[in-house]
Design a protein around this motif. Structure first.
Motif, PDB file in Angstrom:
ATOM      1  N   ALA A 201      11.465 -13.465  35.384  1.00  0.00           N
ATOM      2  CA  ALA A 201      11.334 -14.847  35.867  1.00  0.00           C
ATOM      3  C   ALA A 201       9.977 -15.077  36.522  1.00  0.00           C
ATOM      4  N   VAL A 202       9.488 -14.081  37.274  1.00  0.00           N
ATOM      5  CA  VAL A 202       8.185 -14.216  37.920  1.00  0.00           C
ATOM      6  C   VAL A 202       7.089 -14.385  36.877  1.00  0.00           C
ATOM      7  N   ARG A 203       7.091 -13.537  35.862  1.00  0.00           N
ATOM      8  CA  ARG A 203       6.051 -13.629  34.829  1.00  0.00           C
ATOM      9  C   ARG A 203       6.129 -14.953  34.064  1.00  0.00           C
ATOM     10  N   PRO A 207       9.779 -18.919  39.997  1.00  0.00           N
ATOM     11  CA  PRO A 207      10.128 -18.185  41.220  1.00  0.00           C
ATOM     12  C   PRO A 207      11.498 -18.540  41.786  1.00  0.00           C
ATOM     13  N   GLU A 208      11.931 -19.795  41.619  1.00  0.00           N
ATOM     14  CA  GLU A 208      13.254 -20.162  42.126  1.00  0.00           C
ATOM     15  C   GLU A 208      14.343 -19.371  41.401  1.00  0.00           C
ATOM     16  N   LEU A 209      14.163 -19.218  40.092  1.00  0.00           N
ATOM     17  CA  LEU A 209      15.114 -18.428  39.312  1.00  0.00           C
ATOM     18  C   LEU A 209      15.063 -16.969  39.734  1.00  0.00           C
ATOM     19  N   ALA A 210      13.889 -16.456  40.023  1.00  0.00           N
ATOM     20  CA  ALA A 210      13.755 -15.066  40.465  1.00  0.00           C
ATOM     21  C   ALA A 210      14.589 -14.815  41.714  1.00  0.00           C
ATOM     22  N   ALA A 251       9.811  -6.873  44.484  1.00  0.00           N
ATOM     23  CA  ALA A 251       9.159  -7.384  45.691  1.00  0.00           C
ATOM     24  C   ALA A 251       7.641  -7.322  45.558  1.00  0.00           C
ATOM     25  N   ALA A 252       7.145  -6.248  44.945  1.00  0.00           N
ATOM     26  CA  ALA A 252       5.698  -6.102  44.761  1.00  0.00           C
ATOM     27  C   ALA A 252       5.144  -7.177  43.833  1.00  0.00           C
ATOM     28  N   ILE A 253       5.808  -7.382  42.713  1.00  0.00           N
ATOM     29  CA  ILE A 253       5.287  -8.355  41.756  1.00  0.00           C
ATOM     30  C   ILE A 253       5.442  -9.783  42.278  1.00  0.00           C
ATOM     31  N   MET A 254       6.441 -10.020  43.130  1.00  0.00           N
ATOM     32  CA  MET A 254       6.654 -11.361  43.679  1.00  0.00           C
ATOM     33  C   MET A 254       5.646 -11.701  44.766  1.00  0.00           C
ATOM     34  N   THR A 255       5.220 -10.692  45.509  1.00  0.00           N
ATOM     35  CA  THR A 255       4.348 -10.967  46.651  1.00  0.00           C
ATOM     36  C   THR A 255       2.886 -10.607  46.407  1.00  0.00           C
ATOM     37  N   ALA A 256       2.652  -9.552  45.636  1.00  0.00           N
ATOM     38  CA  ALA A 256       1.281  -9.103  45.406  1.00  0.00           C
ATOM     39  C   ALA A 256       0.737  -9.532  44.061  1.00  0.00           C
ATOM     40  N   GLU A 264      -1.386 -16.596  45.028  1.00  0.00           N
ATOM     41  CA  GLU A 264      -0.767 -15.978  46.183  1.00  0.00           C
ATOM     42  C   GLU A 264       0.747 -16.131  46.094  1.00  0.00           C
ATOM     43  N   LEU A 265       1.481 -15.065  46.393  1.00  0.00           N
ATOM     44  CA  LEU A 265       2.944 -15.074  46.333  1.00  0.00           C
ATOM     45  C   LEU A 265       3.452 -15.691  45.032  1.00  0.00           C
ATOM     46  N   PRO A 266       3.117 -15.104  43.893  1.00  0.00           N
ATOM     47  CA  PRO A 266       3.451 -15.708  42.603  1.00  0.00           C
ATOM     48  C   PRO A 266       4.942 -15.817  42.321  1.00  0.00           C
ATOM     49  N   GLY A 267       5.745 -14.957  42.970  1.00  0.00           N
ATOM     50  CA  GLY A 267       7.168 -14.980  42.659  1.00  0.00           C
ATOM     51  C   GLY A 267       8.026 -15.582  43.744  1.00  0.00           C
ATOM     52  N   CYS A 268       7.425 -16.290  44.677  1.00  0.00           N
ATOM     53  CA  CYS A 268       8.186 -16.844  45.797  1.00  0.00           C
ATOM     54  C   CYS A 268       8.120 -18.367  45.768  1.00  0.00           C
ATOM     55  N   PRO A 269       9.244 -19.051  45.903  1.00  0.00           N
ATOM     56  CA  PRO A 269       9.248 -20.522  45.904  1.00  0.00           C
ATOM     57  C   PRO A 269       8.309 -21.076  46.965  1.00  0.00           C
ATOM     58  N   LYS A 270       7.638 -22.161  46.616  1.00  0.00           N
ATOM     59  CA  LYS A 270       6.612 -22.711  47.494  1.00  0.00           C
ATOM     60  C   LYS A 270       7.164 -23.288  48.785  1.00  0.00           C
ATOM     61  N   ASP A 271       8.454 -23.688  48.782  1.00  0.00           N
ATOM     62  CA  ASP A 271       8.995 -24.292  50.004  1.00  0.00           C
ATOM     63  C   ASP A 271       9.298 -23.263  51.083  1.00  0.00           C
TER      64      ASP A 271
END
Length: 274
Positions: A201-203, A207-210, A251-256, A264-271
């Motif tokens: 999902a991140v790739r 990110p919400e789905l992740a 966690a690494a791919i979502m944050t780094a 920045e933070l590619p796998g984390c929802p913006k809100d």
């Protein structure tokens, strides 16, 4: 997989037919090299990478009719519920072969060695993933991937999750991920599957789905206060380290981020509510 230090296989009618673990050592060595960028490290582990690549290139079989290299039967894929004599070109394995043989060739170049021509020959001519009705199938002979085999590991997602294959059609993979989320039998998933799906999902920039996949409330996605990923439906697995390992990778791919990602933070929802 699952061998003693002496090289003896554990008693299993599955482990001896698995091959998806073969590229692991090349993948892990490459991750470490990227972390330390050490020529001494390359020299120390070159023999391991070289001999693994030699085995992988020798394992596949040329398919003259289709003009590609096959991972042929008998083989059991990551998704172990498939019959070994029916399985040809499992989706994750063919992409993992392609990616890690290319890495092996790159190791040779970094060491000013000439890579074995066969490594890149095989990598560039691995059988393609099988597509049916806009989704990737588990393997070449599995049209019932999402009806009869919608259980155990949805391993085709790993071809654009754990690894980043340049042959993946992102829209087909998106369709595949969404269909897995809708139809998979969640109690049959294992602890590491949820983070694997999240990485895909991140790739795909979802990110919400992740987050939704990481937090699925289902049996084997359970983490105790101790941190152990307990497989509740299995009395013999009060802890399951592959789940912890997968979660750390996610966690690494979502944050780094990941190679080629500049957000920045590619796998984390913006809100930030996650």
């Amino acid at each position: 997989k699952m061998i003693a230090v002496e090289g003896s296989d554990c008693p299993s009618d599955i482990a001896t037919l698995l091959v998806w673990q073969q590229p692991h050592i090349i993948y892990m060595m490459e991750m470490q090299y990227r972390n330390i960028k050490s020529q001494a490290f390359l020299e120390k582990y070159w023999q391991v990478v070289e001999e693994t690549a030699q085995f992988m290139a020798d394992f596949v079989v040329w398919n003259g009719e289709h003009g590609c290299y096959d991972i042929p039967a008998p083989v059991i894929p990551v998704q172990e519920c498939h019959k070994e004599t029916d399985t040809v070109n499992p989706a994750f394995e063919v992409e993992y072969w392609r990616v890690t043989l290319r890495i092996a060739a790159e190791w040779a170049r970094r060491l000013n060695r000439t890579p074995d021509d066969r490594w890149l020959e095989v990598a560039e001519h691995m059988a393609p993933l099988t597509v049916d009705e806009g989704v990737y199938l588990a393997h070449e002979k599995c049209p019932t991937t999402f009806t009869e085999f919608n259980r155990d590991h949805p391993s085709m997602l790993g071809a654009y999750g754990l690894i980043d294959s340049d042959r993946i059609d992102t829209e087909i993979m998106r369709n595949t991920l969404h269909l897995v989320e809708r139809c998979w039998e969640y109690p049959t998933l294992w602890g590491w599957d949820f983070a694997l799906m999240a990485m895909t999902a991140v790739r795909l920039d979802e990110p919400e789905l992740a987050i939704r996949l990481l937090l699925k409330d289902t049996l084997k996605n359970c983490y105790l206060e101790s941190g152990n990923n307990m497989q509740i439906s299995r009395k013999d697995l009060p802890l399951y380290l592959p789940g912890n390992g997968s979660l750390l990778l996610a966690a690494a791919i979502m944050t780094a981020g990941y190679e080629g990602c500049d957000r920045e933070l590619p796998g984390c929802p913006k809100d930030g509510q996650w």
